[in-house]
Design a protein around this motif. Structure first.
Motif, short mmCIF file in Angstrom:
data_model
loop_
_atom_site.label_atom_id
_atom_site.label_comp_id
_atom_site.label_asym_id
_atom_site.label_seq_id
_atom_site.Cartn_x
_atom_site.Cartn_y
_atom_site.Cartn_z
N PRO A 167 5.60 9.16 11.12
CA PRO A 167 4.82 8.08 11.70
C PRO A 167 4.79 7.06 10.95
CG PRO A 167 3.20 9.37 9.97
CD PRO A 167 4.62 10.36 9.84
N VAL A 168 4.69 5.99 12.21
CA VAL A 168 4.73 4.33 11.59
C VAL A 168 3.88 4.48 10.58
CG1 VAL A 168 4.42 2.10 12.74
CG2 VAL A 168 5.77 3.50 13.85
N ARG A 169 4.17 2.96 9.69
CA ARG A 169 2.96 3.04 8.34
C ARG A 169 4.01 2.20 7.29
NH1 ARG A 169 7.35 7.05 7.82
NH2 ARG A 169 7.64 7.89 5.84
N THR A 170 2.34 1.24 7.24
CA THR A 170 3.44 0.39 5.90
C THR A 170 2.69 0.55 4.14
OG1 THR A 170 2.79 -1.29 8.15
CG2 THR A 170 2.93 -1.90 5.52
N VAL A 171 4.24 1.02 3.68
CA VAL A 171 3.84 1.33 2.56
C VAL A 171 4.26 0.34 1.61
CG1 VAL A 171 3.70 3.07 3.36
CG2 VAL A 171 6.43 2.64 2.52
N THR A 172 4.38 0.11 0.47
CA THR A 172 4.74 -0.15 -0.72
C THR A 172 5.69 0.68 -1.82
OG1 THR A 172 3.03 -2.03 -0.64
CG2 THR A 172 4.15 -2.55 -2.69
N VAL A 173 6.50 0.06 -1.42
CA VAL A 173 7.83 0.98 -2.39
C VAL A 173 8.18 0.03 -3.55
CG1 VAL A 173 9.56 1.92 -2.53
CG2 VAL A 173 8.73 1.60 -0.26
N SER A 174 8.29 0.83 -4.89
CA SER A 174 8.77 -0.33 -6.28
C SER A 174 10.14 -0.44 -6.11
CB SER A 174 8.81 1.38 -7.69
OG SER A 174 6.98 1.24 -7.51
N PRO A 175 10.60 -1.08 -6.64
CA PRO A 175 11.89 -1.34 -7.39
C PRO A 175 12.43 -0.05 -8.10
CG PRO A 175 10.47 -2.66 -9.00
CD PRO A 175 9.63 -1.86 -7.68
N THR A 212 6.70 -4.26 -0.06
CA THR A 212 5.59 -4.37 1.22
C THR A 212 6.73 -3.83 2.33
OG1 THR A 212 3.93 -4.59 -0.32
CG2 THR A 212 3.64 -4.35 1.96
N ILE A 213 6.62 -2.78 3.06
CA ILE A 213 7.73 -2.57 3.95
C ILE A 213 7.40 -1.27 5.17
CG2 ILE A 213 8.72 -0.57 3.49
CD1 ILE A 213 11.62 -2.88 4.42
N VAL A 214 7.65 -1.23 7.16
CA VAL A 214 7.07 -0.81 8.09
C VAL A 214 7.80 0.44 7.72
CG1 VAL A 214 6.82 -0.51 10.12
CG2 VAL A 214 6.04 -2.98 9.34
N LEU A 215 7.55 1.68 7.35
CA LEU A 215 8.72 2.83 7.80
C LEU A 215 8.15 3.44 8.97
CD1 LEU A 215 8.77 3.90 3.53
CD2 LEU A 215 10.70 2.63 5.56
N GLY A 216 9.07 4.69 9.82
CA GLY A 216 8.29 5.63 10.40
C GLY A 216 8.87 5.56 12.01
N LEU A 217 8.37 5.77 12.61
CA LEU A 217 9.47 5.20 14.09
C LEU A 217 8.32 5.52 15.50
CD1 LEU A 217 11.82 3.31 14.80
CD2 LEU A 217 12.92 4.88 15.72
N ASP A 218 8.33 4.88 16.65
CA ASP A 218 7.61 5.75 17.35
C ASP A 218 8.16 5.07 18.97
OD1 ASP A 218 6.53 2.81 18.08
OD2 ASP A 218 4.55 3.54 17.78
N LYS A 219 9.26 4.18 18.97
CA LYS A 219 10.02 3.61 19.87
C LYS A 219 11.31 3.24 20.03
CE LYS A 219 7.60 -0.41 19.74
NZ LYS A 219 6.25 -1.72 20.90
N TRP A 220 11.83 3.24 20.73
CA TRP A 220 13.71 3.03 20.33
C TRP A 220 13.67 2.81 21.72
CZ3 TRP A 220 11.36 7.74 19.91
CH2 TRP A 220 11.89 8.34 20.60
N ALA A 221 14.86 1.95 21.61
CA ALA A 221 15.84 1.20 22.40
C ALA A 221 17.26 2.04 22.53
CB ALA A 221 16.38 -0.32 23.15
N MET A 222 17.18 3.33 23.38
CA MET A 222 18.35 4.00 23.27
C MET A 222 19.63 4.10 25.11
SD MET A 222 19.47 8.73 23.11
CE MET A 222 18.50 8.67 20.92
N ALA A 223 20.52 3.94 24.57
CA ALA A 223 21.78 3.67 26.13
C ALA A 223 21.24 4.64 26.48
CB ALA A 223 23.04 3.38 25.12
#
Length: 334
Positions: free
Chosen positions: A108-116, A69-80
């Motif tokens: 989008p940022v979301r929490t999902v459960t991924v099966s093995p 169970t993990i967070v996917l997606g992205l809305d912020k980052w730290a680019m040089a």
């Protein structure tokens, strides 16, 4: 046998190697007919690690990937600043406009459960099927002799000559194989794979396989590493140096290593991931813009272009597939 650790990557990584091997042997023996274990390996890349089994299925390699169970997606980052300014210059935008450009193309940022899963290590070409070198459909093609001569004359051990929507010749040492092209729609391709007992990843599964839940643009961070060797940007690099992304990742698979290569998803609105067919590179985007479509959470908005008709003919030189099998909570495959 207790197989519950396969549903949490943290629990899986905390197992001893002997216990992990016992579980993997049990899964193959009870749930995976046609698969055999070739080796047990520890894969390490980009500060992530997995102990797993490399499996063989009719000559193709797969690996076991634990679920989570993990967070996917992205809305912020730290680019040089160096990277951001290069991208802004290529886009002829301000750096704030460049941030908006990137954000609009990320899932989008979301929490999902991924099966093995059992996951194919390398992508497979679509639309091409093997034929004999003297197949009439091949030898009557006006480009065939030219392609064959080029393969015979090249000093490269491995070489592929493709004629769009027609045929492909692949050289491996002294061996040359021929393939003819036959188009398929998205529905035809996904239905066909389902009949074989496999499927393709969903967008959630693909992002997990690519980044493992990393909270950065790329699996390794937020910036292009200009010291590395990338496909299509290697003219000034040592020819013996491996391509940056052509070695197995933390799960033991090779993924998102070439922005010319789309991967087909199933059961997902965003049905293509891993690249943009090379559009940004061909459009003069350079390394920074060119490799953005191969980042973990990138969504190519152009796949919905009605003129492109991707779903009517999903196969071709820029579209690839990766087969998977999921493991259900009861240990069965689906």
């Amino acid at each position: 046998m207790d197989i519950t650790p396969i549903y949490s990557r943290n629990n899986w990584n905390n197992l001893s190697e002997n216990t992990a091997k016992e579980i993997l042997l049990h899964l193959v023996e009870t749930q995976l007919p046609g698969f055999t274990i070739k080796s047990f390996e520890q894969f390490n890349k980009f500060n992530q690690s997995t102990f797993t089994a490399v499996l063989d299925h009719n000559g193709s390699e797969f690996v076991f990937v634990p679920g989570d169970t993990i967070v996917l997606g992205l809305d912020k980052w730290a680019m040089a600043d160096e990277n951001k300014q290069k991208m802004a210059g290529l886009l002829e935008q301000s750096t704030s406009e460049t941030d908006t450009f990137i954000r609009e193309r990320l899932s989008p940022v979301r929490t999902v459960t991924v099966s093995p899963m059992i996951v194919e290590r390398n992508i497979r070409a679509t639309g091409y099927f093997a034929v004999a070198m003297d197949d009439e459909r091949l030898v009557t093609d006006s480009y065939f002799e030219k392609a064959l001569q080029e393969l015979r004359n090249t000093p490269k051990e491995k070489y592929i000559y493709t004629v769009n929507d027609s045929f492909r010749l692949e050289k491996n040492g002294s061996n040359i194989k021929a393939f003819l092209y036959e188009p398929s729609s998205y529905d035809e391709l996904t239905t066909e794979i389902a009949t074989t007992g496999f499927r393709f990843p969903t967008e959630d599964e693909w992002e997990y396989l690519c980044g493992g839940g990393s909270r950065t643009l790329y699996p390794w961070g937020d910036n292009i590493d200009y010291s590395k060797k990338y496909h299509h940007f290697a003219a000034d690099k040592d020819s013996d140096e491996p391509y940056f992304l052509d070695t197995p990742n933390h799960f033991g698979i090779i993924i998102a290593n070439n922005p010319y290569h789309y991967e087909v998803m199933m059961d997902s609105e965003w049905f293509l991931k891993a690249g943009d067919g090379g559009c940004n590179i061909c459009g003069g985007g350079g390394l920074d813009i060119g490799y953005l479509p191969a980042s973990t959470y990138y969504r190519d908005i152009n796949i919905f272009d009605e003129e492109m008709n991707f779903k009517d003919e999903i196969t071709g030189d820029y579209t690839f597939v990766r087969r998977i099998k999921r493991l259900a909570p009861d240990g069965s495959i689906y």
